[in-house]
Write an enzyme that holds these catalytic residues in place. Sequence first.
Site, PDB file in Angstrom:
ATOM      1  N   LYS A  71       0.831  -1.205   0.000  1.00 55.58           N
ATOM      2  CA  LYS A  71       0.000   0.000   0.000  1.00 55.58           C
ATOM      3  C   LYS A  71       0.866   1.255   0.000  1.00 55.58           C
ATOM      4  O   LYS A  71       0.474   2.283  -0.553  1.00 55.58           O
ATOM      5  CB  LYS A  71      -1.015  -0.005   1.138  1.00 55.58           C
ATOM      6  CG  LYS A  71      -0.528   0.214   2.539  1.00 55.58           C
ATOM      7  CD  LYS A  71      -1.696   0.087   3.522  1.00 55.58           C
ATOM      8  CE  LYS A  71      -1.274   0.341   4.959  1.00 55.58           C
ATOM      9  NZ  LYS A  71      -1.132   1.754   5.297  1.00 55.58           N
ATOM     10  N   SER A  72       2.063   1.163   0.567  1.00 55.32           N
ATOM     11  CA  SER A  72       2.973   2.311   0.545  1.00 55.32           C
ATOM     12  C   SER A  72       3.360   2.669  -0.891  1.00 55.32           C
ATOM     13  O   SER A  72       3.360   3.845  -1.275  1.00 55.32           O
ATOM     14  CB  SER A  72       4.231   1.997   1.362  1.00 55.32           C
ATOM     15  OG  SER A  72       3.923   1.778   2.709  1.00 55.32           O
ATOM     16  N   GLY A 132      -3.583   7.772   7.376  1.00 54.88           N
ATOM     17  CA  GLY A 132      -2.693   8.893   7.624  1.00 54.88           C
ATOM     18  C   GLY A 132      -1.910   9.277   6.379  1.00 54.88           C
ATOM     19  O   GLY A 132      -1.651  10.465   6.134  1.00 54.88           O
ATOM     20  N   SER A 164       7.682  10.499   8.676  1.00 51.02           N
ATOM     21  CA  SER A 164       8.254  10.617   7.329  1.00 51.02           C
ATOM     22  C   SER A 164       7.185  11.012   6.321  1.00 51.02           C
ATOM     23  O   SER A 164       7.504  11.508   5.235  1.00 51.02           O
ATOM     24  CB  SER A 164       8.900   9.296   6.915  1.00 51.02           C
ATOM     25  OG  SER A 164       7.926   8.270   6.818  1.00 51.02           O
ATOM     26  N   GLN A 165       5.907  10.793   6.656  1.00 50.05           N
ATOM     27  CA  GLN A 165       4.823  11.156   5.735  1.00 50.05           C
ATOM     28  C   GLN A 165       4.785  12.658   5.476  1.00 50.05           C
ATOM     29  O   GLN A 165       4.400  13.093   4.386  1.00 50.05           O
ATOM     30  CB  GLN A 165       3.484  10.678   6.301  1.00 50.05           C
ATOM     31  CG  GLN A 165       3.368   9.160   6.347  1.00 50.05           C
ATOM     32  CD  GLN A 165       2.143   8.693   7.103  1.00 50.05           C
ATOM     33  OE1 GLN A 165       1.463   9.484   7.770  1.00 50.05           O
ATOM     34  NE2 GLN A 165       1.839   7.413   7.018  1.00 50.05           N
ATOM     35  N   ASP A 203       6.527   0.051  12.310  1.00 45.09           N
ATOM     36  CA  ASP A 203       5.368  -0.792  12.025  1.00 45.09           C
ATOM     37  C   ASP A 203       5.613  -2.265  12.338  1.00 45.09           C
ATOM     38  O   ASP A 203       4.669  -3.043  12.488  1.00 45.09           O
ATOM     39  CB  ASP A 203       4.948  -0.650  10.560  1.00 45.09           C
ATOM     40  CG  ASP A 203       4.279   0.681  10.277  1.00 45.09           C
ATOM     41  OD1 ASP A 203       3.816   1.322  11.245  1.00 45.09           O
ATOM     42  OD2 ASP A 203       4.221   1.085   9.110  1.00 45.09           O
ATOM     43  N   LYS A 246      -8.175  -2.392   6.798  1.00 44.40           N
ATOM     44  CA  LYS A 246      -7.415  -1.160   6.550  1.00 44.40           C
ATOM     45  C   LYS A 246      -6.243  -1.405   5.621  1.00 44.40           C
ATOM     46  O   LYS A 246      -5.938  -0.577   4.749  1.00 44.40           O
ATOM     47  CB  LYS A 246      -6.926  -0.571   7.878  1.00 44.40           C
ATOM     48  CG  LYS A 246      -6.249   0.786   7.737  1.00 44.40           C
ATOM     49  CD  LYS A 246      -5.855   1.341   9.100  1.00 44.40           C
ATOM     50  CE  LYS A 246      -5.498   2.809   9.003  1.00 44.40           C
ATOM     51  NZ  LYS A 246      -4.308   3.074   8.185  1.00 44.40           N
TER      52      LYS A 246
END
Length: 399
Positions: free
Chosen positions: A10-11, A65, A136-137, A278, A379
Amino acid sequence: MREITAIASKSDAHRAMICAALSQLTSGRTCQIHVDSGSKDIEATAACLSAFLAGEETMHCGESGSTLRFLLPVMGALGHRASFYGEGRLPERPLSPLYEELTAHGCVLSPKGSRPLVISGKLKAGTYTMPGNVSSQYISGLLFALPLLTGDSKILLEGKLESRGYVDMTLQVIRKFGIQIEESDTGFTVPGGQTYQAPQSYVVEGDWSNSCFFLVAGALAEGGICVKGLSQQSLQGDKKILDLLKNFGAEVCQRESEVVVKPGKLRGITIDASQIPDMVPILAVLACAAEGRTVIENAGRLRIKESDRLTTVSQVLNGLGAKVKELPEGLIIEGLAGEQMSGGTADGANDHRIVMMAAISSLLCKEPVIITGAEAVSKSYPDFFWDLKKLELDGNVRI
């Protein structure tokens, strides 16, 4: 041997979809993105991008997020008024110092915690200062946005950059879409006036983060597990799981795009989680099976995830019979050295990684693990329990 294929990252998917939408907008070039599995987070980004390209203001981020923190500066750079709606803990999760940097450079935002969070105005080129130990986002969001401005910009980093792998992923993807960014010891220089130039197609790579749960299961389950579809060249930070499994004493074999993990004599280790937050929940399960003490350090940012993961990890595992001590910035786990945990009820805390952690911990328990709120896996990994069943690892799990 049990085999499973990794789901799509998903990243990687978030990043590719954003770049593809910006390419369509700035250069008119479209890109076919190949993603072989979805999740609520990926769907949230896709829905927000579709709304934006249709000229709509309302954007529903769900609990993602990444969606909010990536698209907030992008909307500012484009001068597009947007109202971001979040669910769960997302509206409560921090936005500083990104919030302050956006308002200092021309954007107008509603008060932090507002539902919705509204952005208007137009972002200006300049120098953006970010501590290295924040999400980091925030940095990735600026890296997407700043090339769209008319002038050149800089991102100055104060201190060591944590979760560096995720920023490297962002740089890798945007460069594939024709964006030039210069790196230095102090941060990034971003030339303005650039356009995103999409390739004809983009294949989203396999997900190391979610695969960690099955890789760790391989170290706990007789006969081990083979996970296919994982790139050895990936920049995903959670590829570090291979080194950690070896350090714990598991048997790890890598060959091309697959990884085989088998049980070994596990021993406690010390883990710096600053670059791999994570992974902490599933590493805590591995530590429970080891001999001796495992110390997990530099994990304070876990308190602002979908749940306070330092608290929920310790509560869930202790409730199942583990020996976990919660620290302000980490965990201490006293391994059971082959002894079984008791089992019992685990509250998923509306947190996908806590639910998956509880499921894998069932491999160490005498009695079933009853997971409440198991639907939280949607999610990031909607088919998690189906894949657990395919691997015949679900015998001690109740949902």
